[in-house]
Structure formats: structure tokens, C-alpha cells
Write an enzyme that holds these catalytic residues in place. Structure first.
Site, PDB file in Angstrom:
ATOM      1  N   TRP A 194      -4.536   6.556   4.197  1.00 36.59           N
ATOM      2  CA  TRP A 194      -5.542   6.010   3.272  1.00 36.59           C
ATOM      3  C   TRP A 194      -6.943   6.208   3.825  1.00 36.59           C
ATOM      4  O   TRP A 194      -7.870   6.503   3.069  1.00 36.59           O
ATOM      5  CB  TRP A 194      -5.248   4.537   2.963  1.00 36.59           C
ATOM      6  CG  TRP A 194      -3.931   4.380   2.256  1.00 36.59           C
ATOM      7  CD1 TRP A 194      -2.797   3.803   2.738  1.00 36.59           C
ATOM      8  CD2 TRP A 194      -3.589   4.866   0.939  1.00 36.59           C
ATOM      9  NE1 TRP A 194      -1.783   3.888   1.814  1.00 36.59           N
ATOM     10  CE2 TRP A 194      -2.241   4.535   0.706  1.00 36.59           C
ATOM     11  CE3 TRP A 194      -4.297   5.548  -0.054  1.00 36.59           C
ATOM     12  CZ2 TRP A 194      -1.581   4.857  -0.480  1.00 36.59           C
ATOM     13  CZ3 TRP A 194      -3.646   5.871  -1.238  1.00 36.59           C
ATOM     14  CH2 TRP A 194      -2.310   5.521  -1.446  1.00 36.59           C
TER      15      TRP A 194
ATOM     16  N   ASP B 151     -11.409  -1.276   3.871  1.00 36.42           N
ATOM     17  CA  ASP B 151     -10.333  -1.202   2.889  1.00 36.42           C
ATOM     18  C   ASP B 151      -9.253  -2.178   3.368  1.00 36.42           C
ATOM     19  O   ASP B 151      -8.534  -1.915   4.329  1.00 36.42           O
ATOM     20  CB  ASP B 151      -9.783   0.227   2.822  1.00 36.42           C
ATOM     21  CG  ASP B 151      -8.533   0.330   1.941  1.00 36.42           C
ATOM     22  OD1 ASP B 151      -8.115  -0.691   1.362  1.00 36.42           O
ATOM     23  OD2 ASP B 151      -7.984   1.451   1.833  1.00 36.42           O
TER      24      ASP B 151
ATOM     25  N   LYS C 168      -0.722  -5.985  -3.660  1.00 37.40           N
ATOM     26  CA  LYS C 168       0.135  -6.335  -2.508  1.00 37.40           C
ATOM     27  C   LYS C 168       0.122  -7.857  -2.326  1.00 37.40           C
ATOM     28  O   LYS C 168       1.078  -8.516  -2.671  1.00 37.40           O
ATOM     29  CB  LYS C 168      -0.328  -5.611  -1.255  1.00 37.40           C
ATOM     30  CG  LYS C 168      -0.032  -4.099  -1.342  1.00 37.40           C
ATOM     31  CD  LYS C 168      -1.251  -3.316  -1.024  1.00 37.40           C
ATOM     32  CE  LYS C 168      -1.246  -1.834  -1.234  1.00 37.40           C
ATOM     33  NZ  LYS C 168      -0.086  -1.042  -1.286  1.00 37.40           N
TER      34      LYS C 168
HETATM   35  C1  PLP Z   1      -4.562   0.593   2.563  1.00 34.41           C
HETATM   36  C2  PLP Z   1      -4.525   1.183   1.189  1.00 34.41           C
HETATM   37  N1  PLP Z   1      -5.653   1.707   0.671  1.00 34.41           N
HETATM   38  C3  PLP Z   1      -5.676   2.250  -0.559  1.00 34.41           C
HETATM   39  C4  PLP Z   1      -4.556   2.300  -1.343  1.00 34.41           C
HETATM   40  C5  PLP Z   1      -4.622   2.937  -2.700  1.00 34.41           C
HETATM   41  O1  PLP Z   1      -4.641   1.935  -3.653  1.00 34.41           O
HETATM   42  P1  PLP Z   1      -4.630   2.234  -5.220  1.00 34.41           P
HETATM   43  O2  PLP Z   1      -3.295   2.746  -5.564  1.00 34.41           O
HETATM   44  O3  PLP Z   1      -4.933   0.865  -5.791  1.00 34.41           O
HETATM   45  O4  PLP Z   1      -5.715   3.209  -5.511  1.00 34.41           O
HETATM   46  C6  PLP Z   1      -3.351   1.759  -0.851  1.00 34.41           C
HETATM   47  C7  PLP Z   1      -2.126   1.797  -1.681  1.00 34.41           C
HETATM   48  O5  PLP Z   1      -1.025   1.528  -1.265  1.00 34.41           O
HETATM   49  C8  PLP Z   1      -3.349   1.199   0.444  1.00 34.41           C
HETATM   50  O6  PLP Z   1      -2.221   0.690   0.960  1.00 34.41           O
END
Ligand code: PLP
Length: 362
Positions: free
Chosen positions: A103, A173, A197
Site C-alpha cells: 500500500w 494511511d 476494517k
Molecule cells: C493499509 C491500506 N491502505 C490502503 C488500502 C486501500 O483501500 P481502498 O480499497 O479503500 O482503496 C488498503 C486496503 O486493504 C489498506 O489495507
């Protein structure tokens, strides 16, 4: 009624049973409103009350100071990978990113479209099994902000304390560990989290931002991609995810009723310890992916001796009522996601299952 199974999915993830039942009860007619939450206008007094209460509760849970705003946006955490640099890289168009997983890499990819990214540290070597130490972080003195990922959902690692960045705005994030414990909001300039989550259903991104950062948002940005648009209209510039915000409100009430974030943290540590102890006491039958000092309380990742054995465990676990244990393809193995709403009893049951599995296959 059909029996619920244990949901270890990384997200969308398990929600508190109490919240699901309340939502079910209120779905047809929201008490005192005469219609479903799925039918009410986002401009109505009823929704004002819901979003207002959610913000008040979250402010209380996290001790959010008055110089911060809260937003409920759409586009997932992934849209924030773009919006953050578009709004905040100003004026020098340089930023520091700490890379601790897939991510963070995705966040870097989008930031590079806007300006120059300095990778302050990366733990990719060793397949992201650890969080970097403070003395490994090499910051750019011209960086407009530092970005990090507090919990690495795929690899099962988590920062125990925030990186120290001096006076440079810290951006996080926190998609997979938001609300798992109390954090010192004042250390951050901006925090974002996809709700799916620990906070609610997918389709809402929760944001906490320090108001002074808004000075950086250029008027030339597309309206919907400018944070100022959303803070000025209190998340109601366009139609928000009404149902998602309603569930977030129910969850914030559930958290307050259940001892707040200090209690969540205590229980989260207990739950994670049960699983990590099982891994550590297995004599190498189960091997944790993350280094011990980088282990996540939310996502517990581990491997077995062979892919066949891992497949067998997942198959038998599924039959026994444990869902979502297959690890992400970049790590393989298994991953048990045990967010706030996951019951301790479910972790105890999984540990018993794992011990039995080892007895039969070890
Ligand atoms: C740490 C983290 N950042 C970003 C995301 C991406 O999130 P989204 O699917 O809401 O764009 C996730 C998804 O699992 C994640 O675990």
C-alpha cells in the site's frame, strides 16, 4: 437463523454483532424518522444528527483537538494516494515516503505523478517483514510532508510509535489500524483510513486533518479533489455514503459503550498474543512472517513448511467455520485479521484448531 462463521477477512471485515442487529432492526424504519436510513436525504435533519453524532463520538474516542477537521469521503483509501500529494506537496513538490508494504508503494506511485518522492526508508528487501528503525529514516530537508502506513495489512507489520519527523507534517494511511488504540493526534497533520476494517462498511474514507494544511490546497485543483471543498461543506458537498456513515456512527457508539479505545487496545493485545504465542510455541511448525518487534495486532501472518500443508489447513479451517484465512498472494501462507470487532472466543477457537492441526500433521 443461519449460523454466523468466524470471519478473519482483511477487509471488508467483521463488524460487531450488536451493530449488525441494530442496523437490521432499524433498516425498515429508522426510529422517529418513519423511513429507512437508505431512503433519507443527506440534507435532512435526521442525517445531520447521524453525522454530527458520529463526529462527536470519534472526537471523544480519539481526543481530536479543535484545530482538526473530520471528513467522510468516497473513493477509498486509494483515492487519498492521489489527493494527498495533489493538495499537500505544495510549495516545493517534494515529499518523503516510508515504504513498508504494497500500500505504501501504491501511495508512492501516485505521489510521483505530482512531484519528487524521496524514499526515506524501505523494508522491501526481506519482503517487508519489518518496520524501519528511526535511525534508518533519511529525510529530505525540502520535503513538504512525510507519509507512512501505520499498519501493513498484507505483511502483518505495524508501527509501535510514530516516526519522528520534527516539524514536517506527518501523514498516515491508517486504513487497517484506525481506532485499534488511542493515538496522539497532535503528532499527525493528516490521517486517512478506508472504513472497511475497524470502522464500518466499505465506501467511506475517514479523514482527520489539521486545518492549517488547507492553506496548501490550490484553487486550480478539480473541485471534488480539493480538501477545501469538503471541509467547507462538512463532507456534504455531494451525496455522501449515508448508510456507511450511519454504520460508523453505530460503531462509534459501540466503542464508547465498550470501554473506548483503551479497552480495545487491551483486548487487541490479548487476542494477538494468543495467536503469536501459538506460533512461537509450535517449535517452527508455524512460522510468523513479521519480525517480533514489528508484529501487527490486527493482521497476523504466518507460513507452514509447504504450500500443500498451508492449503490443507485453509481447507480444513473453512470446513470448521473459520473463513478468510488464506494469506495475500505476495506473502502466501495464512493471515488472520482480528480487528476490534473480532471476538476473543474466535481467536481461542482458532488456536485450538491450529494446535490440533499440528498434532495431526506435525
Ligand atoms: C493499509 C491500506 N491502505 C490502503 C488500502 C486501500 O483501500 P481502498 O480499497 O479503500 O482503496 C488498503 C486496503 O486493504 C489498506 O489495507
Amino acid at each position: 437463523m443461519e449460523k454466523r462463521i468466524y470471519n478473519f477477512s482483511a477487509g471488508p471485515a467483521i463488524l460487531p454483532e450488536e451493530v449488525l442487529k441494530q442496523a437490521q432492526e432499524e433498516l425498515f424504519v429508522l426510529p422517529g424518522v418513519g423511513m429507512s436510513v437508505l431512503e433519507i436525504s443527506h440534507r435532512s435533519k435526521s442525517f445531520d444528527k447521524i453525522i454530527g453524532e458520529a463526529k462527536e463520538n470519534l472526537k471523544k474516542l480519539l481526543d481530536i483537538p479543535d484545530d482538526y477537521d473530520m471528513l467522510f469521503l468516497q473513493g477509498g483509501a486509494s483515492l487519498q494516494f492521489s489527493m494527498v500529494p495533489m493538495n499537500f506537496m505544495f510549495p516545493r513538490f517534494k515529499a518523503d515516503y516510508i515504504v513498508t508494504g504494497s500500500w505504501s508503494k501504491k501511495a508512492v506511485k501516485e505521489a510521483k505523478r505530482v512531484g519528487i518522492v524521496n524514499i526515506a526508508a524501505s523494508t522491501e528487501e526481506g519482503n517487508f517483514k519489518r518496520i524501519p528503525k528511526q535511525d534508518e529514516l533519511k529525510f529530505d530537508p525540502d520535503a513538504s510532508y512525510v507519509h507512512f502506513t501505520s499498519n501493513n495489512t498484507i505483511y502483518g507489520t505495524q508501527w509501535k510509535t510514530e516516526p519522528e519527523v520534527g516539524s514536517v507534517p506527518l501523514i498516515c494511511d491508517a486504513s487497517s489500524d484506525m481506532l485499534h488504540k488511542k493515538i496522539d493526534i497532535k503528532k499527525y497533520a493528516f490521517i486517512y483510513a478506508g472504513a472497511q476494517k475497524n470502522m464500518g462498511p466499505s465506501g467511506v474514507t475517514f479523514i482527520i486533518l489539521r486545518k492549517d494544511l488547507l492553506e496548501r490546497c490550490a484553487d486550480s485543483l478539480p473541485t471534488m479533489l480539493n480538501y477545501k471543498t469538503h471541509t467547507e461543506k462538512d463532507s456534504l458537498y455531494n451525496t455522501p455514503n449515508v448508510f456507511g456513515i450511519y454504520i460508523i456512527n453505530l460503531i462509534s457508539n459501540w466503542l464508547l459503550k465498550n470501554g473506548g479505545l483503551d479497552n480495545m487496545y487491551k483486548v487487541n493485545k490479548e487476542k494477538a498474543n494468543l495467536l503469536y504465542n501459538c506460533i512461537d510455541e509450535s517449535g517452527g511448525f508455524f512460522k510468523g512472517h513479521a519480525d517480533k518487534d514489528s508484529r501487527s495486532l490486527m493482521n497476523i501472518t504466518f507460513n507452514l513448511a509447504s504450500e500443500d500443508l498451508e492449503k490443507k489447513l485453509v481447507e480444513e479451517a473453512t470446513v470448521a467455520g473459520f473463513s478468510g484465512l488464506k494469506g495475500h498472494r505476495s506473502v502466501g501462507g495464512l493471515r488472520a485479521s482480528i480487528y476490534n470487532a473480532f471476538p476473543k472466543k474466535g481467536v481461542e477457537d482458532l488456536v485450538s484448531f491450529m494446535i490440533n492441526f499440528q498434532k495431526k500433521n506435525g
